[in-house]
Design a protein around this motif. Structure first.
Motif, mmCIF file in Angstrom:
data_model
loop_
_atom_site.group_PDB
_atom_site.id
_atom_site.type_symbol
_atom_site.label_atom_id
_atom_site.label_comp_id
_atom_site.label_asym_id
_atom_site.label_seq_id
_atom_site.Cartn_x
_atom_site.Cartn_y
_atom_site.Cartn_z
ATOM 1 N N ARG A 53 0.885 -1.176 0.000
ATOM 2 C CA ARG A 53 0.000 0.000 0.000
ATOM 3 C C ARG A 53 0.913 1.214 0.000
ATOM 4 O O ARG A 53 1.899 1.262 0.707
ATOM 5 C CB ARG A 53 -0.870 -0.025 1.250
ATOM 6 N N ALA A 74 -10.392 -4.960 -4.000
ATOM 7 C CA ALA A 74 -9.796 -3.921 -3.152
ATOM 8 C C ALA A 74 -8.473 -3.421 -3.728
ATOM 9 O O ALA A 74 -8.217 -2.209 -3.767
ATOM 10 C CB ALA A 74 -9.579 -4.463 -1.735
ATOM 11 N N THR A 75 -7.617 -4.320 -4.194
ATOM 12 C CA THR A 75 -6.327 -3.883 -4.732
ATOM 13 C C THR A 75 -6.488 -3.244 -6.110
ATOM 14 O O THR A 75 -5.692 -2.389 -6.503
ATOM 15 C CB THR A 75 -5.317 -5.046 -4.783
ATOM 16 N N GLN A 121 -7.295 0.241 -5.199
ATOM 17 C CA GLN A 121 -6.085 0.907 -4.725
ATOM 18 C C GLN A 121 -5.172 1.287 -5.883
ATOM 19 O O GLN A 121 -4.527 2.342 -5.856
ATOM 20 C CB GLN A 121 -5.337 0.012 -3.747
#
Length: 138
Positions: free
Chosen positions: A17, A41-42, A45
């Motif tokens: 992250r 989720a990634t 991101q």
């Protein structure tokens, strides 16, 4: 293990992250972001990490029912390009040529080798993400 291997294969920066340090519209962030995990989720991101005018490439394979929340205004304002991979009719031949020409140290990707009779152990290594590539020999 995977982050180290990505760096050894040429990634300029590999992170779990990242704080890009400022507003992507002001030039903070990365020119190109590869998401290789395949989690919604990634993937989200990865969009956050791209600078204005940047490109996000979703390489990881998400579940068929996975959804990524994307603000169309953010894509517009930051002029993001979102790409993905699936099937490339010319990719296999090029990949085999790269392997045959030893342009990639592919053997270092194989961290575990099992006999076919050890399939259960191989599956455990694979599902626990404790290796890069798991090879099963007949």
């Amino acid at each position: 293990m995977r982050r180290t291997a990505a760096t050894e294969f040429g990634a300029s920066e590999v992170t779990e992250r990242v704080d890009i340090g400022g507003d992507p519209v002001e030039g903070y962030g990365f020119d190109v972001v590869f998401e290789c995990v395949g989690l919604a989720a990634t993937m989200g991101q990865a969009l956050e990490c791209a600078r204005a005018g940047g490109t996000v490439v979703w390489v990881g394979v998400a579940r068929p029912d996975a959804l990524v929340s994307v603000s169309p205004f953010t894509v517009y304002r930051r002029e993001l390009t979102i790409k993905s991979t699936y099937t490339n009719p010319f990719g296999m031949e090029r990949a085999v040529r790269i392997l045959l020409d030893n342009k990639v140290n592919w053997a270092s990707l194989i961290t575990h080798t099992f006999a076919l009779t050890e399939f259960d152990a191989a599956w455990d290594v694979f599902t626990q993400n404790s290796g890069l590539k798991v090879c099963i020999k007949p």
